[in-house]
Design a protein around this motif. Structure first.
Motif, PDB file in Angstrom:
ATOM      1  N   PHE A 163       0.635  -0.846   0.006  1.00 53.02           N
ATOM      2  CA  PHE A 163      -0.400  -0.285  -0.049  1.00 53.02           C
ATOM      3  C   PHE A 163       0.500   1.374   0.399  1.00 53.02           C
ATOM      4  O   PHE A 163       0.181   2.100   0.170  1.00 53.02           O
ATOM      5  CB  PHE A 163      -1.323  -0.555   0.506  1.00 53.02           C
ATOM      6  N   HIS A 181      -7.046   3.806   1.442  1.00 57.28           N
ATOM      7  CA  HIS A 181      -7.776   2.941   0.457  1.00 57.28           C
ATOM      8  C   HIS A 181      -9.366   3.523   0.942  1.00 57.28           C
ATOM      9  O   HIS A 181      -8.878   4.695   2.502  1.00 57.28           O
ATOM     10  CB  HIS A 181      -7.808   1.825  -0.037  1.00 57.28           C
ATOM     11  N   SER A 183     -11.032   1.705   2.687  1.00 53.67           N
ATOM     12  CA  SER A 183     -11.855   0.494   3.504  1.00 53.67           C
ATOM     13  C   SER A 183     -12.052   0.361   4.878  1.00 53.67           C
ATOM     14  O   SER A 183     -12.962   0.203   4.974  1.00 53.67           O
ATOM     15  CB  SER A 183     -11.060  -1.000   2.087  1.00 53.67           C
ATOM     16  N   GLN A 186     -15.290   1.356   6.162  1.00 53.89           N
ATOM     17  CA  GLN A 186     -16.360   0.153   6.295  1.00 53.89           C
ATOM     18  C   GLN A 186     -16.374   0.377   7.743  1.00 53.89           C
ATOM     19  O   GLN A 186     -16.954  -0.287   7.838  1.00 53.89           O
ATOM     20  CB  GLN A 186     -15.898  -0.971   5.203  1.00 53.89           C
ATOM     21  N   ARG A 207      -1.136   7.158  -1.434  1.00 55.51           N
ATOM     22  CA  ARG A 207       0.199   6.442  -1.178  1.00 55.51           C
ATOM     23  C   ARG A 207       1.363   6.971  -1.459  1.00 55.51           C
ATOM     24  O   ARG A 207       1.296   8.099  -3.448  1.00 55.51           O
ATOM     25  CB  ARG A 207      -0.484   5.908  -2.308  1.00 55.51           C
ATOM     26  N   GLN A 221     -11.172   7.297  -4.454  1.00 54.25           N
ATOM     27  CA  GLN A 221     -11.968   5.988  -4.328  1.00 54.25           C
ATOM     28  C   GLN A 221     -13.472   6.217  -4.042  1.00 54.25           C
ATOM     29  O   GLN A 221     -13.440   7.077  -3.812  1.00 54.25           O
ATOM     30  CB  GLN A 221     -10.890   5.072  -3.525  1.00 54.25           C
ATOM     31  N   GLU A 223     -16.248   3.269  -2.518  1.00 53.35           N
ATOM     32  CA  GLU A 223     -15.850   2.130  -2.006  1.00 53.35           C
ATOM     33  C   GLU A 223     -17.151   2.301  -1.390  1.00 53.35           C
ATOM     34  O   GLU A 223     -18.351   2.328  -1.249  1.00 53.35           O
ATOM     35  CB  GLU A 223     -15.689   1.943  -0.318  1.00 53.35           C
ATOM     36  N   PHE A 261      -7.853 -10.231  -1.544  1.00 56.01           N
ATOM     37  CA  PHE A 261      -7.262  -9.195  -1.277  1.00 56.01           C
ATOM     38  C   PHE A 261      -7.839  -9.805   0.390  1.00 56.01           C
ATOM     39  O   PHE A 261      -8.632 -10.702   0.853  1.00 56.01           O
ATOM     40  CB  PHE A 261      -8.521  -7.715  -1.199  1.00 56.01           C
ATOM     41  N   PHE A 263      -8.899  -8.398   2.673  1.00 54.43           N
ATOM     42  CA  PHE A 263     -10.018  -7.892   3.662  1.00 54.43           C
ATOM     43  C   PHE A 263     -11.740  -8.184   2.912  1.00 54.43           C
ATOM     44  O   PHE A 263     -12.413  -8.461   3.545  1.00 54.43           O
ATOM     45  CB  PHE A 263     -10.280  -6.656   3.843  1.00 54.43           C
ATOM     46  N   THR A 264     -11.311  -9.228   2.142  1.00 55.00           N
ATOM     47  CA  THR A 264     -12.877 -10.293   1.761  1.00 55.00           C
ATOM     48  C   THR A 264     -12.213 -11.358   1.291  1.00 55.00           C
ATOM     49  O   THR A 264     -11.158 -11.760   0.285  1.00 55.00           O
ATOM     50  CB  THR A 264     -12.819  -9.415   0.194  1.00 55.00           C
ATOM     51  N   GLY A 284     -11.180  -3.191  -7.245  1.00 54.16           N
ATOM     52  CA  GLY A 284     -11.417  -4.447  -6.314  1.00 54.16           C
ATOM     53  C   GLY A 284     -12.480  -4.793  -5.944  1.00 54.16           C
ATOM     54  O   GLY A 284     -13.534  -4.272  -5.460  1.00 54.16           O
ATOM     55  N   CYS A 285     -12.878  -6.023  -5.744  1.00 52.30           N
ATOM     56  CA  CYS A 285     -14.747  -6.634  -4.809  1.00 52.30           C
ATOM     57  C   CYS A 285     -14.371  -8.100  -3.732  1.00 52.30           C
ATOM     58  O   CYS A 285     -13.401  -8.529  -4.167  1.00 52.30           O
ATOM     59  CB  CYS A 285     -15.549  -6.436  -6.027  1.00 52.30           C
ATOM     60  N   ALA A 307     -17.778  -6.276  -0.377  1.00 53.06           N
ATOM     61  CA  ALA A 307     -17.559  -4.526  -0.599  1.00 53.06           C
ATOM     62  C   ALA A 307     -16.928  -4.387  -1.821  1.00 53.06           C
ATOM     63  O   ALA A 307     -16.637  -5.466  -2.317  1.00 53.06           O
ATOM     64  CB  ALA A 307     -16.724  -4.432   0.843  1.00 53.06           C
ATOM     65  N   PHE A 308     -16.732  -3.312  -2.201  1.00 57.73           N
ATOM     66  CA  PHE A 308     -16.360  -3.146  -3.730  1.00 57.73           C
ATOM     67  C   PHE A 308     -15.504  -1.578  -3.421  1.00 57.73           C
ATOM     68  O   PHE A 308     -16.168  -0.759  -2.384  1.00 57.73           O
ATOM     69  CB  PHE A 308     -17.174  -3.293  -5.036  1.00 57.73           C
ATOM     70  N   GLY A 309     -14.734  -1.700  -4.295  1.00 56.74           N
ATOM     71  CA  GLY A 309     -14.049   0.055  -4.251  1.00 56.74           C
ATOM     72  C   GLY A 309     -12.885  -0.059  -6.061  1.00 56.74           C
ATOM     73  O   GLY A 309     -12.633  -0.794  -6.210  1.00 56.74           O
TER      74      GLY A 309
HETATM   75  N1  PHE Z   1      -9.172  -1.348  -0.884  1.00 51.50           N
HETATM   76  C1  PHE Z   1      -9.241  -2.473  -1.983  1.00 51.50           C
HETATM   77  C2  PHE Z   1      -7.547  -1.325  -3.160  1.00 51.50           C
HETATM   78  O1  PHE Z   1      -7.068  -0.557  -2.829  1.00 51.50           O
HETATM   79  C3  PHE Z   1      -9.820  -2.399  -3.442  1.00 51.50           C
HETATM   80  C4  PHE Z   1     -11.327  -2.821  -2.376  1.00 51.50           C
HETATM   81  C5  PHE Z   1     -12.334  -2.705  -1.728  1.00 51.50           C
HETATM   82  C6  PHE Z   1     -10.995  -4.429  -2.738  1.00 51.50           C
HETATM   83  C7  PHE Z   1     -13.487  -3.623  -1.457  1.00 51.50           C
HETATM   84  C8  PHE Z   1     -11.779  -5.014  -2.048  1.00 51.50           C
HETATM   85  C9  PHE Z   1     -13.295  -5.045  -0.945  1.00 51.50           C
HETATM   86  O2  PHE Z   1      -6.782  -1.792  -3.613  1.00 51.50           O
END
Ligand code: PHE
Length: 339
Positions: A163, A181, A183, A186, A207, A221, A223, A261, A263-264, A284-285, A307-309
């Motif tokens: 990151f 990010h 996230s 969340q 970053r 982003q 989310e 990821f 977290f998913t 991502g998701c 979740a997605f971002g």
């Molecule tokens: N936070 C991740 C990123 O920045 C994207 C992501 C969000 C992936 C939520 C999965 C779920 O790359």
């Protein structure tokens, strides 16, 4: 007789001259000066009046006096009439000056517009609000806990190094940092909101990247987080597809590719097929990891979620065919005005 005949013609001449001057007086002030010149002390008529004493015949003197007075009255009436005329003209000229010309064309003031990233951000919010989501925002300076640990990345987790974090205060476990990010929002939403949750969380992220055509150290982003009973991967795929059609148009479609990821679980990368037929990677998701639900205070035995971002800048870039991300932040109006 010749003396009074002479006087009569001088009265007539004075009256003619005076009425001509009254008739051409251009405004009220000029009229006052004209009236004074023809009826005041130095005027011809008043001069004639004071010479009446030299007329010896009483009847002739009376007649001459009457003639002069009549001339003066006539003149006063003419002045009064002219005064009314001038006042009416002045009033209507003033009214004409104040009237609006509805046919008049004014040059258009040039008007700015929102930055293309802001436009994309606002449109994304609109689309998700239309699908029943609520909008949330979180802080840009985050705790290590929200940005990493609660997202299933305990200290020394290898994914942390990917990151490129900019730290505000470094020292485990209490670091603060510029969120890498969206996230971590969340976690904040899970901790603060009642269930079920349907939320989107747009924001600025950071970053330690060197700017190039496709990377900026500061970007944006959005989310997404859904937590409810019985949520499955099918809901995730359906939501991404519905979003794709709503945002890009019905001729667009989406696809998911397996990914990782922390977290998913399972996780996916999602792509959108553009009008040119080429797939562009959007973000991502995945299904929210049970450890993340627990960190947010949600019981993973009762609730599941997805979740997605994805990157807002990238969407603006694709939508407007911008070749180099850096152009979007150079503050060059010649560039920005194109959109
Ligand atoms: N936070 C991740 C990123 O920045 C994207 C992501 C969000 C992936 C939520 C999965 C779920 O790359």
């Amino acid at each position: 007789m010749s003396a009074s005949g002479d006087l009569a013609s001088r009265i007539a001449d004075a009256l003619t001259n005076a009425s001509t001057d009254v008739g051409v007086a251009p405004d009220v002030d000029a009229l006052r000066r004209v009236a004074n010149a023809h009826t005041g002390k130095g005027s011809v008529l008043v001069g004639l009046k004071s010479s009446l004493g030299s007329i010896t015949d009483v009847e002739a003197r009376k007649a001459a006096g009457r003639a002069i007075n009549e001339a003066l009255q006539t003149l006063e009436a003419l002045v009064a009439e002219r005064l009314t005329g001038l006042e009416v003209a002045a009033a209507s000229a003033a009214a004409a000056g104040e009237a609006m010309d509805l046919t008049e064309h004014l040059a258009r003031r040039s008007r700015g517009h929102a930055h293309i990233v802001t436009q994309a951000w606002e449109r994304l919010e609109d689309v998700f609000v239309g699908m029943g989501f609520k909008v949330a925002e979180g802080p840009e300076v985050e705790t290590d806990f929200h940005n990493f640990t609660a997202l299933n990345m305990p200290p020394n987790h290898p994914a942390r190094s990917g990151f490129d974090t900019l730290f505000v205060k470094y020292g485990s476990p209490g670091s603060t940092l510029l969120r890498t990010h969206t996230s971590p929002v969340q976690i904040r939403v899970m901790q603060e909101w009642d269930l079920p949750i349907y939320a989107v969380m747009p924001g600025r992220v950071f970053r330690r990247d060197t700017p190039d055509a496709t990377h900026m150290p500061v970007f944006h982003q959005i989310e997404g987080l859904v937590i409810d009973k019985g949520i499955t991967f099918a809901h995730l795929a359906g939501t991404i597809e519905a979003f794709t059609k709503a945002f890009f148009g019905s001729e667009f479609s989406s696809r998911l590719r397996p990914n990782y990821f922390p977290f998913t679980e399972p996780s996916a990368e999602f792509d959108v097929r553009s009008s040119s037929g080429k797939w562009i990677e959007l973000g991502g998701c995945g299904m929210v990891h049970p450890n993340v639900l627990k960190a947010g205070g949600v019981d993973p035995e009762v609730y599941t979620g997805f979740a997605f971002g994805f990157g807002i800048d990238r969407m603006a870039k694709e939508r407007h065919n911008v070749a180099d991300l850096r152009d979007m932040y150079a503050n060059d109006l010649r560039f920005m005005r194109q959109f």
